[in-house]
Design a protein around this motif. Sequence first.
Motif, mmCIF file in Angstrom:
data_model
loop_
_atom_site.group_PDB
_atom_site.id
_atom_site.type_symbol
_atom_site.label_atom_id
_atom_site.label_comp_id
_atom_site.label_asym_id
_atom_site.label_seq_id
_atom_site.Cartn_x
_atom_site.Cartn_y
_atom_site.Cartn_z
ATOM 1 N N PRO A 54 0.630 -1.357 -0.066
ATOM 2 C CA PRO A 54 0.092 -0.269 -0.007
ATOM 3 C C PRO A 54 1.288 1.010 -0.128
ATOM 4 O O PRO A 54 1.816 1.156 0.778
ATOM 5 C CB PRO A 54 -0.613 0.174 1.592
ATOM 6 C CG PRO A 54 -0.905 -1.580 1.655
ATOM 7 C CD PRO A 54 0.981 -1.987 0.846
ATOM 8 N N GLY A 57 -3.404 5.673 0.914
ATOM 9 C CA GLY A 57 -4.569 5.741 2.146
ATOM 10 C C GLY A 57 -5.722 4.269 1.135
ATOM 11 O O GLY A 57 -6.269 4.253 -0.098
ATOM 12 N N SER A 58 -6.520 3.340 2.307
ATOM 13 C CA SER A 58 -7.556 3.256 1.144
ATOM 14 C C SER A 58 -8.576 3.220 1.332
ATOM 15 O O SER A 58 -9.215 4.451 2.323
ATOM 16 C CB SER A 58 -7.698 2.059 2.043
ATOM 17 O OG SER A 58 -7.952 1.924 4.003
ATOM 18 N N ARG A 59 -9.556 2.373 0.467
ATOM 19 C CA ARG A 59 -10.844 2.971 -0.119
ATOM 20 C C ARG A 59 -12.209 2.212 -0.038
ATOM 21 O O ARG A 59 -11.466 0.848 -0.344
ATOM 22 C CB ARG A 59 -10.634 4.467 -0.783
ATOM 23 C CG ARG A 59 -10.299 5.225 -1.273
ATOM 24 C CD ARG A 59 -11.100 5.670 -0.046
ATOM 25 N NE ARG A 59 -10.654 6.154 1.341
ATOM 26 C CZ ARG A 59 -11.838 6.726 2.280
ATOM 27 N NH1 ARG A 59 -12.996 7.697 1.830
ATOM 28 N NH2 ARG A 59 -10.961 6.373 3.262
ATOM 29 N N GLU A 60 -13.176 1.894 -0.151
ATOM 30 C CA GLU A 60 -13.735 0.971 -0.783
ATOM 31 C C GLU A 60 -13.750 0.042 -1.616
ATOM 32 O O GLU A 60 -14.387 -1.097 -1.636
ATOM 33 C CB GLU A 60 -15.156 1.121 -0.312
ATOM 34 C CG GLU A 60 -16.093 1.647 1.452
ATOM 35 C CD GLU A 60 -16.988 1.629 1.749
ATOM 36 O OE1 GLU A 60 -17.756 1.548 1.739
ATOM 37 O OE2 GLU A 60 -17.087 1.727 2.921
ATOM 38 N N PRO A 91 -8.659 -0.769 -3.180
ATOM 39 C CA PRO A 91 -8.955 -0.492 -2.041
ATOM 40 C C PRO A 91 -8.112 -0.016 -1.091
ATOM 41 O O PRO A 91 -8.151 0.093 0.227
ATOM 42 C CB PRO A 91 -10.199 -1.938 -1.621
ATOM 43 C CG PRO A 91 -10.552 -2.155 -3.316
ATOM 44 C CD PRO A 91 -9.317 -2.177 -3.447
ATOM 45 N N ASP A 92 -7.254 -1.346 -0.750
ATOM 46 C CA ASP A 92 -5.924 -1.485 0.377
ATOM 47 C C ASP A 92 -5.171 -0.188 -0.218
ATOM 48 O O ASP A 92 -4.285 0.118 0.722
ATOM 49 C CB ASP A 92 -5.206 -2.931 0.389
ATOM 50 C CG ASP A 92 -4.248 -3.322 -0.265
ATOM 51 O OD1 ASP A 92 -4.422 -2.867 -1.231
ATOM 52 O OD2 ASP A 92 -4.009 -4.151 -0.558
ATOM 53 N N GLY A 93 -4.670 0.531 -0.887
ATOM 54 C CA GLY A 93 -3.864 1.341 -1.170
ATOM 55 C C GLY A 93 -2.833 1.260 -2.173
ATOM 56 O O GLY A 93 -2.163 2.400 -2.658
ATOM 57 N N SER A 94 -2.671 -0.127 -2.778
ATOM 58 C CA SER A 94 -1.866 -0.553 -3.170
ATOM 59 C C SER A 94 -1.941 -0.901 -4.712
ATOM 60 O O SER A 94 -2.860 -0.621 -5.169
ATOM 61 C CB SER A 94 -0.901 -2.253 -2.940
ATOM 62 O OG SER A 94 -3.062 -2.838 -3.614
ATOM 63 N N TYR A 96 -2.892 -1.707 -7.924
ATOM 64 C CA TYR A 96 -3.024 -2.941 -9.138
ATOM 65 C C TYR A 96 -3.088 -2.926 -10.413
ATOM 66 O O TYR A 96 -3.066 -3.838 -10.619
ATOM 67 C CB TYR A 96 -4.804 -2.814 -8.463
ATOM 68 C CG TYR A 96 -5.237 -3.359 -8.872
ATOM 69 C CD1 TYR A 96 -6.198 -4.566 -8.153
ATOM 70 C CD2 TYR A 96 -6.290 -3.880 -10.320
ATOM 71 C CE1 TYR A 96 -6.916 -6.187 -8.732
ATOM 72 C CE2 TYR A 96 -7.320 -5.042 -10.583
ATOM 73 C CZ TYR A 96 -7.211 -6.081 -10.032
ATOM 74 O OH TYR A 96 -7.441 -7.477 -10.256
ATOM 75 N N TRP A 355 -9.223 11.771 2.118
ATOM 76 C CA TRP A 355 -8.036 10.030 1.595
ATOM 77 C C TRP A 355 -7.538 11.120 0.082
ATOM 78 O O TRP A 355 -8.197 12.140 -0.354
ATOM 79 C CB TRP A 355 -9.542 9.797 0.838
ATOM 80 C CG TRP A 355 -8.278 7.894 0.111
ATOM 81 C CD1 TRP A 355 -7.614 7.544 0.554
ATOM 82 C CD2 TRP A 355 -8.106 8.158 -1.585
ATOM 83 N NE1 TRP A 355 -6.924 6.688 -0.861
ATOM 84 C CE2 TRP A 355 -7.456 7.254 -1.725
ATOM 85 C CE3 TRP A 355 -8.766 9.373 -2.760
ATOM 86 C CZ2 TRP A 355 -7.537 6.664 -3.212
ATOM 87 C CZ3 TRP A 355 -8.130 9.284 -3.344
ATOM 88 C CH2 TRP A 355 -7.068 8.099 -3.679
#
Length: 462
Positions: A54, A57-60, A91-94, A96, A355
């Motif tokens: 990540p 920050g994380s999002r849904e 979603p975890d901020g990494s 993709y 975010w």
Amino acid sequence: MDPPRRTVRIVLALVVLSSAAALVTGYVEATRTADRVTGDPSVEQAFREGNQSPVVGSRESMTVIVTDSNAFVTDENDAPRAQAELVAFAPDGSIYYYENEHTRYWDIDPVAGTNATVEFVFADHLDPGECDGTVCTRNGIEQVNLTTGERITVYSRITPGKHSTRWHDVDRIDDDRLLVADIARDRVFIVNTTTELVEWEWDAQSDYAIDSGGPFPDDWTHLNDVEYVEIDGRETVMVSLRNQDQVVFIDIERGLREAWTLGSDGDHDTLYEQHNPDYIPPERGGPALLVADSENGRVVEYQRENGDWVQSWTWADERLQWPRDADRLPNGHTLVTDSNGDRVFEVDRDGEVVWTASIGFPYEAERLGTGDESAGGHSAASLELPAKGPGSAENLADSTLAVRLPPKLANAISYLFPRWVGSIELVSLILLLGSSICWAVLEYRWWDGRIGLRSPLTVKRP
């Protein structure tokens, strides 16, 4: 050395040294303060290394961002603004998905009925050998599956030149038809991608004088956004004419609906070279228009009341500088793309940033699963969103040129100079250049006077 000249030299030397010291200090400070550099170094590093941890920050759900490049060459290097990019944050901020296949990326939309396929507008600058010895650009629409990497080219055309000829936006109408913002020819057209025939078009010259907007024909309207909407049950095309400072509505059968036009040429209090307006229909609290009001350095919304557009919401902070996209999400938050602020961020219903993804020169962002642009969002008036302006800055020392200079000048400087060049650095650069030139001129004149101007043109002959 006579005293007056010595004094002048001492003063100029102090100005040169202090200006150079300020520039060096600004640069060194930028290397350790992420908010003052182009993008986030850790994010850009992850792009280059393929780091899967990540970095934001994380999002849904997944957030997809496309970036524009302001480099004059497209050779890859470590500078975040030296190349255009498409990135999807999980979603975890990494990270993709990541690519930098094209010269420019512009509009990006989710493909209906899919979980991770997007459709985007690209521009590729072609070699003169591909363009009969001239400069040209391939503008096109492509789809890519962010999970598998599988891609298809939907439609493309070659336009002459490159600046102000690159398409910025396409809106899908159905499986076969695309609505295209043709910035090169100052027109909007509907093309059937199966037959590749143009089925309808509107040319700005049919309703606008060529002495409006920008220079004709080089960059007259800078038509940068289109959206297919229904108003009063009629098929309508919404168009952003950036250089006319207007958002206009064209009835496909009857033409321009002048009563619905938002803004007017040169009325910078309403709109100032805007980007990516989103139409919010009556069933979601509209009619309303959510607009990235770029040169005014704000996101603004207008509500339709009694046949007029009335400003109903605005948002800005000290860092917001040349926003180019804003989407109202179904949860009432607003996803904002801040090009010269080098970030994409989400604002909640209270106007607070919840975010942020720091990334160099972003053009547009989409939150997958929320619909295309503001398709799932409601108007600010129906949500009773509070307006916010750039009041007292928590980190005023880190605020940029946008709070001290006129927007047009600040944005031009931000486009041409590195992010770390703030108002102090700009003044220092001007003083350094000015004092150096002045010193050089004075030294030349003093030296010229010392040799007595003994040139063939000035020496008297007996």
